[in-house]
Scaffold this motif. Sequence first.
Motif, PDB file in Angstrom:
ATOM      1  N   ILE A  74      79.503 125.672  15.495  1.00  0.00           N
ATOM      2  CA  ILE A  74      79.811 124.369  14.903  1.00  0.00           C
ATOM      3  C   ILE A  74      78.782 124.034  13.832  1.00  0.00           C
ATOM      4  CG2 ILE A  74      79.937 121.885  15.359  1.00  0.00           C
ATOM      5  CD1 ILE A  74      82.373 123.387  16.344  1.00  0.00           C
ATOM      6  N   GLU A  75      77.510 124.342  14.126  1.00  0.00           N
ATOM      7  CA  GLU A  75      76.442 124.044  13.168  1.00  0.00           C
ATOM      8  C   GLU A  75      76.627 124.824  11.867  1.00  0.00           C
ATOM      9  OE1 GLU A  75      75.000 122.976  17.191  1.00  0.00           O
ATOM     10  OE2 GLU A  75      75.987 124.743  16.349  1.00  0.00           O
ATOM     11  N   LEU A  76      76.965 126.102  11.978  1.00  0.00           N
ATOM     12  CA  LEU A  76      77.158 126.920  10.779  1.00  0.00           C
ATOM     13  C   LEU A  76      78.352 126.422   9.975  1.00  0.00           C
ATOM     14  CD1 LEU A  76      76.579 129.348   8.980  1.00  0.00           C
ATOM     15  CD2 LEU A  76      77.919 130.762  10.551  1.00  0.00           C
ATOM     16  N   GLN A  77      79.436 126.099  10.652  1.00  0.00           N
ATOM     17  CA  GLN A  77      80.627 125.609   9.956  1.00  0.00           C
ATOM     18  C   GLN A  77      80.315 124.328   9.181  1.00  0.00           C
ATOM     19  OE1 GLN A  77      83.701 126.940   9.720  1.00  0.00           O
ATOM     20  NE2 GLN A  77      83.470 128.645  11.151  1.00  0.00           N
ATOM     21  N   ILE A  78      79.606 123.402   9.828  1.00  0.00           N
ATOM     22  CA  ILE A  78      79.271 122.136   9.177  1.00  0.00           C
ATOM     23  C   ILE A  78      78.241 122.350   8.071  1.00  0.00           C
ATOM     24  CG2 ILE A  78      78.190 119.876   9.519  1.00  0.00           C
ATOM     25  CD1 ILE A  78      79.384 119.844  12.325  1.00  0.00           C
ATOM     26  N   GLY A  79      77.217 123.144   8.366  1.00  0.00           N
ATOM     27  CA  GLY A  79      76.136 123.336   7.407  1.00  0.00           C
ATOM     28  C   GLY A  79      76.595 123.980   6.113  1.00  0.00           C
ATOM     29  N   ARG A  80      77.393 125.046   6.217  1.00  0.00           N
ATOM     30  CA  ARG A  80      77.835 125.732   4.995  1.00  0.00           C
ATOM     31  C   ARG A  80      78.790 124.854   4.197  1.00  0.00           C
ATOM     32  NH1 ARG A  80      82.812 128.074   5.276  1.00  0.00           N
ATOM     33  NH2 ARG A  80      82.359 129.791   3.851  1.00  0.00           N
ATOM     34  N   ASN A  81      79.592 124.047   4.911  1.00  0.00           N
ATOM     35  CA  ASN A  81      80.503 123.137   4.219  1.00  0.00           C
ATOM     36  C   ASN A  81      79.716 122.098   3.420  1.00  0.00           C
ATOM     37  OD1 ASN A  81      82.273 120.770   3.798  1.00  0.00           O
ATOM     38  ND2 ASN A  81      83.761 121.940   4.992  1.00  0.00           N
ATOM     39  N   LEU A  82      78.724 121.493   4.072  1.00  0.00           N
ATOM     40  CA  LEU A  82      77.886 120.510   3.386  1.00  0.00           C
ATOM     41  C   LEU A  82      77.137 121.141   2.221  1.00  0.00           C
ATOM     42  CD1 LEU A  82      76.377 118.654   6.476  1.00  0.00           C
ATOM     43  CD2 LEU A  82      77.942 117.669   4.805  1.00  0.00           C
ATOM     44  N   PRO A  87      69.561 130.576  -3.217  1.00  0.00           N
ATOM     45  CA  PRO A  87      70.615 129.618  -3.546  1.00  0.00           C
ATOM     46  C   PRO A  87      70.187 128.573  -4.559  1.00  0.00           C
ATOM     47  CG  PRO A  87      70.506 129.978  -1.170  1.00  0.00           C
ATOM     48  CD  PRO A  87      69.324 130.668  -1.774  1.00  0.00           C
ATOM     49  N   GLN A  88      68.869 128.345  -4.718  1.00  0.00           N
ATOM     50  CA  GLN A  88      68.427 127.369  -5.708  1.00  0.00           C
ATOM     51  C   GLN A  88      68.842 127.784  -7.112  1.00  0.00           C
ATOM     52  OE1 GLN A  88      64.219 126.874  -5.266  1.00  0.00           O
ATOM     53  NE2 GLN A  88      64.379 125.764  -3.350  1.00  0.00           N
ATOM     54  N   ASN A  89      69.035 129.080  -7.313  1.00  0.00           N
ATOM     55  CA  ASN A  89      69.408 129.567  -8.635  1.00  0.00           C
ATOM     56  C   ASN A  89      70.796 129.109  -9.053  1.00  0.00           C
ATOM     57  OD1 ASN A  89      66.995 130.935  -8.688  1.00  0.00           O
ATOM     58  ND2 ASN A  89      67.864 132.859  -7.951  1.00  0.00           N
ATOM     59  N   PRO A 122      69.278 115.835   3.496  1.00  0.00           N
ATOM     60  CA  PRO A 122      68.140 116.617   3.004  1.00  0.00           C
ATOM     61  C   PRO A 122      68.436 118.109   3.102  1.00  0.00           C
ATOM     62  CG  PRO A 122      67.399 114.858   4.455  1.00  0.00           C
ATOM     63  CD  PRO A 122      68.888 114.879   4.547  1.00  0.00           C
ATOM     64  N   LYS A 123      67.962 118.839   2.128  1.00  0.00           N
ATOM     65  CA  LYS A 123      68.208 120.281   2.076  1.00  0.00           C
ATOM     66  C   LYS A 123      67.728 120.969   3.348  1.00  0.00           C
ATOM     67  CE  LYS A 123      66.740 124.396  -0.462  1.00  0.00           C
ATOM     68  NZ  LYS A 123      65.879 124.901  -1.550  1.00  0.00           N
ATOM     69  N   SER A 167      68.785 124.065   8.198  1.00  0.00           N
ATOM     70  CA  SER A 167      68.528 124.255   9.629  1.00  0.00           C
ATOM     71  C   SER A 167      69.830 124.322  10.421  1.00  0.00           C
ATOM     72  CB  SER A 167      67.638 123.131  10.162  1.00  0.00           C
ATOM     73  OG  SER A 167      68.292 121.873  10.076  1.00  0.00           O
ATOM     74  N   LEU A 168      70.868 123.662   9.919  1.00  0.00           N
ATOM     75  CA  LEU A 168      72.186 123.797  10.543  1.00  0.00           C
ATOM     76  C   LEU A 168      72.715 125.215  10.359  1.00  0.00           C
ATOM     77  CD1 LEU A 168      73.978 120.476   9.492  1.00  0.00           C
ATOM     78  CD2 LEU A 168      73.561 121.227  11.835  1.00  0.00           C
ATOM     79  N   MET A 169      72.552 125.738   9.159  1.00  0.00           N
ATOM     80  CA  MET A 169      73.104 127.059   8.862  1.00  0.00           C
ATOM     81  C   MET A 169      72.347 128.178   9.559  1.00  0.00           C
ATOM     82  SD  MET A 169      74.363 126.971   4.904  1.00  0.00           S
ATOM     83  CE  MET A 169      72.778 126.576   4.194  1.00  0.00           C
ATOM     84  N   ASN A 170      71.036 128.047   9.672  1.00  0.00           N
ATOM     85  CA  ASN A 170      70.272 129.152  10.263  1.00  0.00           C
ATOM     86  C   ASN A 170      70.082 129.022  11.767  1.00  0.00           C
ATOM     87  OD1 ASN A 170      68.103 127.338  10.704  1.00  0.00           O
ATOM     88  ND2 ASN A 170      67.177 127.827   8.719  1.00  0.00           N
ATOM     89  N   GLY A 171      70.667 127.985  12.359  1.00  0.00           N
ATOM     90  CA  GLY A 171      70.648 127.864  13.812  1.00  0.00           C
ATOM     91  C   GLY A 171      69.450 127.145  14.388  1.00  0.00           C
TER      92      GLY A 171
END
Length: 399
Positions: free
Chosen positions: A98-106, A148-150, A166-167, A172-176
């Motif tokens: 769930i965290e990865l799904q939300i994080g990558r979407n955001l 990704p900053q690029n 905040p970034k 932290s959502l995406m990396n668990g």
Amino acid sequence: METICPIDSQFKDQISAFLKPPSLLEVQDYFDQLIASKQIRGLKVKPNGEYGKGIYAEEGFEEGGLVLKDQMLVGAQHSSNKIDCLVCSFCFRFIGSIELQIGRNLYLHDLGVSMNNECTWQTSSQILKDCYQSHSSGGEDYSDVEDPQNFGECASSSSKNKISLPKEVVESLMNGELVLPYSKEFPLPPVVSCPGGCREAYYCSQSCAEADWDLHHSLLCGGETSKTLCEALSKFTQHANETNDIFLLAAKVISFTILKYRKLKVAHQKSATSDASNCDLPLLLEAWKPISMGYKRRWWDCIALPDDVDACAETAFRMQIRELAFTSLQLLKAAMFDKECELLFSLEIYGHIIGMFELNNLDLVVASPVEDYFLYIDDLPHSEKVRKHHLDIFILFSA
């Protein structure tokens, strides 16, 4: 002036044999064998010359019971949906967490990634590689991925006016590192990478990864190919994403047919003497048989005329569609051409494959566990929700 495809002229008779509709008896025999091989009980496929094919029940089924479970021949996630949902490239089940799904979407939407953005696909395909390391069952190293900053320059002006998390929170959502409350109630299978290492296809299990590789993906994977072929595949995919992702389905059909033909030929050579370098047309027709059962017409002949195209411009419109298909075919040919199966790369066959999907497409909507998660949170007692210190994430995301 109409573009001429030389393969159409060279293999005119063979192409006619490929595109000849099967008889009702051939259709009946094919589906009888298919049902028997899958041990499906209580169902019968019956072709009708006027209405096509129908599935009939030959015995009673309990209410709520499983009637039929089968594997789709080919399928693809809509390109525009890949930013919002990370799913298995074979069975289309949601994967990761769930965290990865939300994080990558955001993350992607905060960058303003839109399928209409000119730098979209290069941006999203690179960014997504960073998301999966801690959610992968294989522990792959993604240290070679660009920062990704690029890609900040690709952000749209509209995205800069939105309230963003905040970034550090999104990452932290995406990396668990950040675990959301109650997310364990909605477990998802871990991310399994492509066997060829292309990092464009991800799966829910090793079995799905192997099945996709065996049926389609091994010819469409840029991971183990040369740099030239990888670039050619990228150009084909980019063209499909920018024009019509129905081309991705057509490519899977051609890949499926070539791979099945190769297996049939290997098996045939064990029991008979044949020229390994020449096309065995009967075997290629056998490999094509599942596709031959679908009703087909040329794409540019059967596509509906858009409302904004005047009737007097219909001929020009259909010629443009034909040219679009020819451009896609040339890009695909550069990426995965097989000399032995050359006639599959004719515009006539390619146009009929796309037309088959135009006439028979079925959109499937897979229930989102993220939506279920938010509904679950919404249904919690108020006292439970206010005690959770990540409530701001729920509000921002659902807004």
